[in-house]
Design a protein around this motif. Structure first.
Motif, short mmCIF file in Angstrom:
data_model
loop_
_atom_site.label_atom_id
_atom_site.label_comp_id
_atom_site.label_asym_id
_atom_site.label_seq_id
_atom_site.Cartn_x
_atom_site.Cartn_y
_atom_site.Cartn_z
N UNK A 265 -43.32 -77.13 -37.96
CA UNK A 265 -44.13 -76.93 -39.17
C UNK A 265 -45.44 -77.70 -39.16
N UNK A 266 -45.69 -78.45 -38.09
CA UNK A 266 -46.91 -79.24 -38.01
C UNK A 266 -47.94 -78.53 -37.14
N UNK A 267 -49.19 -78.92 -37.31
CA UNK A 267 -50.25 -78.38 -36.47
C UNK A 267 -50.10 -78.93 -35.05
N UNK A 268 -50.75 -78.26 -34.10
CA UNK A 268 -50.72 -78.75 -32.72
C UNK A 268 -51.24 -80.18 -32.64
N UNK A 269 -52.28 -80.47 -33.42
CA UNK A 269 -52.86 -81.82 -33.41
C UNK A 269 -51.83 -82.86 -33.84
N UNK A 270 -51.11 -82.59 -34.92
CA UNK A 270 -50.13 -83.54 -35.43
C UNK A 270 -48.93 -83.65 -34.47
N UNK A 271 -48.54 -82.53 -33.87
CA UNK A 271 -47.46 -82.58 -32.88
C UNK A 271 -47.84 -83.49 -31.72
N UNK A 272 -49.04 -83.28 -31.19
CA UNK A 272 -49.48 -84.06 -30.04
C UNK A 272 -49.57 -85.55 -30.38
N UNK A 273 -50.12 -85.86 -31.53
CA UNK A 273 -50.28 -87.26 -31.92
C UNK A 273 -48.93 -87.93 -32.13
N UNK A 274 -48.01 -87.25 -32.81
CA UNK A 274 -46.70 -87.85 -33.05
C UNK A 274 -45.93 -88.04 -31.74
N UNK A 275 -45.90 -87.00 -30.93
CA UNK A 275 -45.10 -87.08 -29.70
C UNK A 275 -45.69 -88.07 -28.70
N UNK A 276 -47.01 -88.15 -28.62
CA UNK A 276 -47.59 -89.13 -27.71
C UNK A 276 -47.33 -90.55 -28.21
N UNK A 277 -47.39 -90.75 -29.50
CA UNK A 277 -47.05 -92.07 -30.04
C UNK A 277 -45.60 -92.43 -29.73
N UNK A 278 -44.68 -91.46 -29.88
CA UNK A 278 -43.27 -91.71 -29.58
C UNK A 278 -43.08 -91.95 -28.07
N UNK A 279 -43.80 -91.21 -27.23
CA UNK A 279 -43.68 -91.41 -25.79
C UNK A 279 -44.15 -92.81 -25.41
N UNK A 280 -45.24 -93.26 -25.99
CA UNK A 280 -45.76 -94.60 -25.70
C UNK A 280 -44.74 -95.65 -26.06
N UNK A 281 -43.97 -95.39 -27.14
CA UNK A 281 -42.94 -96.33 -27.57
C UNK A 281 -41.57 -96.03 -26.95
N UNK A 282 -41.57 -95.20 -25.89
CA UNK A 282 -40.39 -94.94 -25.08
C UNK A 282 -39.25 -94.29 -25.87
N UNK A 283 -39.58 -93.40 -26.78
CA UNK A 283 -38.55 -92.67 -27.51
C UNK A 283 -37.95 -91.61 -26.59
N UNK A 284 -36.64 -91.62 -26.50
CA UNK A 284 -35.95 -90.61 -25.70
C UNK A 284 -36.22 -89.22 -26.25
N UNK A 285 -36.59 -88.30 -25.40
CA UNK A 285 -36.87 -86.93 -25.80
C UNK A 285 -38.33 -86.64 -26.05
N UNK A 286 -39.17 -87.68 -26.19
CA UNK A 286 -40.58 -87.44 -26.49
C UNK A 286 -41.29 -86.77 -25.32
N UNK A 287 -41.07 -87.27 -24.10
CA UNK A 287 -41.72 -86.65 -22.94
C UNK A 287 -41.26 -85.20 -22.75
N UNK A 288 -39.96 -84.95 -23.00
CA UNK A 288 -39.45 -83.58 -22.87
C UNK A 288 -40.14 -82.65 -23.86
N UNK A 289 -40.34 -83.13 -25.08
CA UNK A 289 -41.01 -82.31 -26.08
C UNK A 289 -42.47 -82.06 -25.72
N UNK A 290 -43.14 -83.08 -25.16
CA UNK A 290 -44.52 -82.88 -24.72
C UNK A 290 -44.57 -81.83 -23.63
N UNK A 291 -43.66 -81.94 -22.65
CA UNK A 291 -43.64 -80.97 -21.55
C UNK A 291 -43.41 -79.55 -22.06
#
Length: 326
Positions: free
Chosen positions: A95-121
């Motif tokens: 339900x989020x824009x591409x911009x918000x998806x990218x920002x949230x997932x990259x922030x989670x990836x930086x903080x080593x959240x499991x599943x964040x890299x998979x969602x980015x891919x």
């Protein structure tokens, strides 16, 4: 597009304060310091202690115990919660824009959240052309590229390419190769940077290494600088020797500094690749033809790669290396 990429600017010297830093070299960051401020702080502390003791001895002890129970800053990481991308967050992403998806997932990836890299891919292909390098995303990309985790750096490269609207195709590579040779200076440095990113993500890495290495001979030091940056993010074994040569031989201190940092810390070389260059760095430390600043960068690189805090003396580093049984 390339004209608005704020990262294509001169970088601060390796191991020194940059020109834009708030703190000044050689001066501690102590705002509003002075005798009056110090006396006032002491007086307030003494009066507070006296009031606590006078009012209630037990209360003072309780207050001290509460202060001593505060989480200390040293020690192992103390998780606030499991570092897992929650099901609720994943469901809300659509339900989020591409911009918000990218920002949230990259922030989670930086903080080593499991599943964040998979969602980015899974999602990054749909972001291309829809992302804007606004200050927030640009800041996240800068943080991600400096992560100590190469997988986070790789995820960040994917987001960066999407934000730059670059398809991971041979056609994109060929256009960039042409631009690197015949464009304006700004177009050339942007193309060299992006060629390195594409090569790292599997688009003609051999061709990328050849193009970037050839531009290390350019007469323009800014072009050579960004050829070094491109090689750093390409991160293949073939990039190591050109980076070592640039570090040792380039006439520009800026280029030598960026080559040193690329070998030691930045970019996509693995820990094993970086450790493989220690013997060459030991040779550089003993090389009297290098100037004092380059020798300083040699020791910076040795410390970053090995984790050893030895003095700027060739014999100290040589003795340590020989003691490792190699």
């Amino acid at each position: 597009m390339w004209e608005h990429d704020p990262r294509l600017e001169p970088t601060p010297d390796y191991g020194t304060l940059g020109p834009g830093a708030d703190a000044k070299a050689g001066r501690p960051a102590a705002p509003q310091s002075g005798p009056a401020r110090g006396f006032a702080a002491i007086a307030i502390g003494v009066l507070t202690a006296l009031v606590l003791v006078a009012a209630n001895g037990n209360g003072a002890r309780a207050a001290w115990q509460e202060l001593s129970a505060l989480l200390p800053l040293h020690g192992s990481p103390a998780p606030a919660s499991p570092a897992i991308l929650s099901e609720h967050e994943v469901q809300a992403l659509d339900g989020r824009s591409s911009q918000k998806q990218a920002e949230l997932l990259l922030e989670r990836a930086i903080n080593h959240y499991e599943g964040a890299n998979d969602q980015i891919a899974a999602r990054v292909g749909g972001w291309r052309g829809s992302l804007h390098l606004n200050p927030h995303l640009n800041s996240l990309i800068g943080t991600g590229l400096n992560s100590n985790d190469l997988r986070v750096r790789a995820a960040t490269i994917e987001v960066d390419l999407a934000a730059l609207n670059i398809a991971k195709t041979p056609e994109s590579f060929e256009r960039l190769a042409e631009q690197a040779s015949s464009g304006s200076q700004q177009q050339r440095i942007w193309a060299l940077w992006t060629i390195g990113l594409l090569g790292n993500r599997g688009v003609n890495p051999e061709g990328a290494a050849q193009i970037l290495t050839s531009h290390l001979q350019d007469t323009n030091p800014e072009v050579r600088h960004w050829a070094v940056e491109g090689l750093a993010y390409l991160g293949t074994d073939e990039t190591i020797e050109p980076l070592l040569r640039a570090f040792h031989d380039d006439a520009s201190p800026m280029v030598r500094e960026r080559a040193a940092c690329s070998l030691a810390q930045s970019g996509m070389l693995s820990q094993e690749q970086r450790r493989s260059i220690v013997p060459r760095l030991l040779e550089y430390a003993e090389d009297s033809s290098l100037d004092a600043q380059t020798h300083t960068w040699v020791y910076h690189a040795l410390r970053d790669i090995t984790g050893q805090n030895l003095p700027n003396e060739p014999s100290a580093w040589r003795n340590w290396y020989d003691s490792q049984g190699r």
